[in-house]
Design a protein around this motif. Structure first.
Motif, short mmCIF file in Angstrom:
data_model
loop_
_atom_site.label_atom_id
_atom_site.label_comp_id
_atom_site.label_asym_id
_atom_site.label_seq_id
_atom_site.Cartn_x
_atom_site.Cartn_y
_atom_site.Cartn_z
N TYR A 79 -9.39 25.85 2.11
CA TYR A 79 -11.04 26.65 1.14
C TYR A 79 -11.56 25.73 -0.04
O TYR A 79 -12.49 25.34 0.05
CB TYR A 79 -11.08 28.54 0.98
N GLY A 111 -18.02 31.55 -8.84
CA GLY A 111 -17.72 30.28 -7.72
C GLY A 111 -17.19 29.36 -8.83
O GLY A 111 -16.57 27.87 -8.56
N ARG A 132 -19.66 25.30 5.22
CA ARG A 132 -19.18 24.00 4.54
C ARG A 132 -17.65 23.84 4.53
O ARG A 132 -17.13 23.12 5.59
CB ARG A 132 -19.21 24.62 3.08
N ASP A 146 -21.29 29.11 3.18
CA ASP A 146 -20.38 28.90 2.41
C ASP A 146 -19.15 28.51 3.84
O ASP A 146 -18.27 27.56 4.75
CB ASP A 146 -19.62 30.10 1.71
N THR A 147 -20.17 29.51 5.51
CA THR A 147 -18.79 29.05 6.43
C THR A 147 -19.29 27.67 6.68
O THR A 147 -18.06 26.79 7.36
CB THR A 147 -18.99 29.78 7.31
N GLN A 162 -15.06 35.93 4.45
CA GLN A 162 -15.69 34.94 3.64
C GLN A 162 -15.22 33.76 3.03
O GLN A 162 -15.47 32.65 2.81
CB GLN A 162 -16.81 35.21 2.80
#
Length: 762
Positions: A120, A254, A164, A161-162, A196
């Motif tokens: 991640y 973040g 990314r 974000d997926t 996620q």
């Protein structure tokens, strides 16, 4: 991260004895107050900075299994004692990977592990080093790696974000595996919003050796030398997998919480390491061996010493470094990749170093086995570690964490999908079919799998999207192995006990569908925080379910991995037990593929279809719904189905077979038609609602395509064994036709099925 930061003087054992009150950063290194007190009690003094570094990484959740040990014991206690799996077991839980006998003097080792948290933070390197690490586990057993697989879970497919994480993870797996020349033959890709902030990147490797080539991780023989070889040690991944994977990601808009450097991989160095290690094995130069994965040198030295018969002395300043500024603690905690540790008899050291030089692998004698029972580490002549290695490697904390069935579980199970509106007309069923086959989870995964080399080495018999990957082991006899991985987090969320049993059943069925006899299991158990009683209950239930199911099917667990703390803030992932099953096939030319290849083949549906939609793909795609109870699994029926599929393969009765699972019969039909480029005319069996027939996810079912000449023999076999077998259609034409309901031309079906992932990521 360095525990050295409290002092500029070298923190030796003598200094620790003289300064009992010195403050040490145990909390920053992930230890709890009582754990730090226990370290002091074991040593009878405060630890040095280097000792603290070792205990902190080795007692982390990732390395010590401190929250999961009490539940994992069931895999041993309930292990099957009879049957092919029990008889085949050569090396079980506790070593770097399990080993099974597959006949003709061959042994196969296989294992699945997680690299979730690093992937991640840094998708490419996190995934690449996940492959590198599992490959070194396989080499360390004495085997040549022959194939890899990658069960993956990502957040919602359309989430930014997926976009990314997924391309980086896929590129990392492909980049590292392709450079190693290792075929990637299977795995899964699942999308769900629950992943996620916590994608699951699980990596599996399979290796082959002769029985006499098995090696174990132990340092035996006083005076034997400890040789560190492979890449130089750098500052990357300090506390990476070990501490990073033992913490929840904070939900802090973040801002990264405790996220240390992720390891960096070099596949070309790993390739040299593989060849160098195998040559050293074949020259009989190695007494014991260990790869350096999570916890690096801390792990390799303490585990080798504690599994051996004596102690060990290590001169830490002899370790070859990429960064000369590293402190002793950082050297002990570094998770730099492509490193191994071997124990070698003194008279064989020169030959070992010659082989390393030939393969351009840096190798250094860093220590030796002693006759005591202590692990002693020196830095420029000063003793900085003096511990009983067992207390570091094997006697960490064991927690009986509180667990409780969550109060929302009843409401979740009561939310039955039976009440959801269903398609009824032919037009509605057609639209539902297209929506299903084009949904991210059911769509073609070729955008991903085409980035992997599936056929390098020339022994791949079956690869994605087949039910299981298959590799030929012996070119003369055709002996081979098949491996499948499965895990449905939606089923497990509804009932974690049944979810684990369902994961095993599907993997078992996938292996049998290709004609291989299931033998043994490896698992990767991915769950939320063990400090959350609900997540701990899910974990306990899944372990109980998997252990019970393995006993019933006679497939022992040979090893695996636990990944906890997969949650962001309060939100945990679905409980996701990923189960890998390995099977053996005597002759790979007899395998059964999934494709409908010839017109006129008769299509049979084996097993019973009931109204089972809890956790189903249809309920997710059509309604975004998760509730009810998962499908029921009858393991005796699964065993029977497997026997029929294996017999049909061996005796040449079946031209194609495909298991029925996520998405039901219509998804399985679509996949077999598209793979073979042939259509099918299908009749809904009498008394079955067309919607239930097409979309139900009842277990213990498979589609089989039979030549007319074999029909009587096949149906007689099914009848004799009490297996329901309904002839539902024929391979024919260029469309999937559900008679009296709808027709879908293969061109349209293919367009919808194949456009989704390129549209999202391409």
């Amino acid at each position: 991260m360095s525990p050295q930061s409290h002092s500029h003087t070298l923190d030796t054992v003598k200094h620790a004895e003289q300064t009992p009150e010195a403050e040490l950063p145990w909390k920053e290194l992930g230890l709890k107050e009582d754990e730090y007190a226990r370290v002091r009690e074991i040593l009878g003094r405060r630890p040095t900075g280097a000792e603290l570094a070792m205990y902190s990484v080795m007692w982390s959740e990732h390395c010590s299994y401190k929250s999961s040990k009490v539940h994992l014991r069931q895999f041993g206690e309930k292990a099957p004692t009879e049957g092919p799996g029990a008889e085949a077991m050569l090396v079980g839980i506790g070593e770097q990977a399990g080993v099974v006998d597959v006949g003709q003097g061959y042994a196969v080792t296989f294992k699945v592990e997680s690299h979730n948290h690093p992937s991640y933070v840094e998708p490419y390197q996190g995934a690449a080093t996940g492959i590198g690490g599992i490959v070194r586990d396989i080499i360390a057993m004495g085997a040549r790696p022959v194939a890899a697989m990658d069960p993956l879970r990502f957040g919602a497919a359309d989430h930014p974000d997926t976009k990314r994480v997924l391309p980086g993870v896929v590129a990392g797996i492909g980049g590292y595996g392709n450079c190693l020349g290792l075929p990637n033959i299977g795995g899964e890709v699942v999308f769900d919003p629950c992943y996620q902030g916590n994608p699951l990147v699980n990596a599996l490797c399979v290796g082959v050796m002769k029985h006499e080539d098995i090696h174990l991780a132990k340092a035996a023989g006083t005076g034997n030398k400890v040789i560190l070889y492979g890449a130089r040690t750098g500052g990357d991944g300090i506390g990476g997998a070990s501490i990073l994977a033992s913490e929840t990601f904070e939900d802090t808009a973040g801002k990264p919480a405790k996220r240390p450097a992720v390891q960096v991989g070099d596949p070309f160095q790993e390739k040299l390491l593989i060849e160098c290690t195998l040559e050293a094995f074949h020259a009989d130069l190695v007494v014991g061996i260990q790869d350096l994965g999570a916890a690096g040198l801390s792990c390799a030295t303490s585990e080798l010493a504690s599994n051996g018969s004596g102690g060990m002395q290590v001169e830490l300043d002899t370790v070859p470094l990429r960064d000369s500024s590293l402190s002793p603690e950082e050297i002990l905690m570094s998770e730099s990749q492509e490193r191994m540790c071997a124990v070698v008899e003194p008279e064989k050291v020169d030959r070992f170093l010659e082989i390393c030089e030939k393969w351009e692998v840096t190798a250094t004698v860093v220590g030796e086995v002693t006759d005591g029972d202590r692990l002693e580490i020196f830095w420029h002549g000063e003793k900085i570690v003096d511990v009983d290695p067992r207390t570091v490697a094997h006697e960490g904390p064991v927690y009986e964490r509180p667990y409780a069935r969550p109060d929302w579980q009843d409401a979740l199970q009561a939310d039955d999908p039976a009440k959801l509106p269903r398609p009824a007309s032919g037009e509605e069923l057609r639209a539902a079919t297209l929506a299903l086959v084009s949904s991210p989870n059911q769509a073609a995964k070729s955008w991903i799998t085409d980035q992997y080399d599936r056929y390098v080495l020339g022994d791949t018999v079956l690869a994605q999207p087949e039910d299981s990957g298959m590799i030929r082991i012996d070119a003369e006899t055709g002996l081979g192995v098949a491996v499948a991985t499965d895990g449905n987090g939606r089923y497990a969320k509804l009932d974690p006990y049944e979810g684990a049993r369902l994961a095993l059943a599907e993997s078992y069925r996938n292996v049998a569908a290709t004609g291989a006899r299931p033998l043994a299991v490896t698992d990767c158990l991915n769950f939320g925080s063990p400090e959350d009683p609900a997540a701990m209950w899910q974990f306990a239930e899944a372990c109980r379910g998997l252990a019970d199911a393995c006993k019933e099917l006679g497939t022992p667990v040979t090893g695996g991995n636990v990944s906890l703390y997969n949650q962001t803030g309060e939100a945990a992932i679905h409980p996701t037990p990923v189960v890998g099953v390995l099977g053996v096939i005597d002759d790979v030319t007899r395998r059964t593929p999934m494709a409908f290849r010839d017109e006129g083949l008769l299509i049979y549906l084996l097993g019973e279809t009931k109204e089972e939609f809890g956790g189903s793909a249809w309920s997710q795609v059509a309604h975004g719904h998760l509730g009810g109870r998962p499908p029921q699994v009858d393991l005796e029926r699964e065993r029977l189905l497997a026997e029929i599929l294996i017999s049909a393969s061996r005796d040449g009765m079946a031209d194609a077979a495909h298991d029925v699972s996520d998405g039901g019969v219509v998804q399985a039909l679509a996949e077999s038609c598209l793979k073979g480029g042939k259509g099918a005319r299908i009749v809904v069996p009498d008394g079955l609602d067309p919607f239930v027939f097409l979309f139900s996810e009842s277990q213990g079912r498979a589609l089989v395509a039979i030549p007319r000449s074999e029909e009587v023999r096949f149906t007689d076999m099914c009848a004799a064994r009490g297996m329901p077998a309904a002839r539902i259609g024929v391979v024919d034409g260029e469309a999937l036709e559900i008679q009296g309901r709808f027709t879908l031309p293969l061109d349209e079906l293919r367009r919808e099925h194949e456009a989704t992932l390129p549209g999202l990521f391409g």
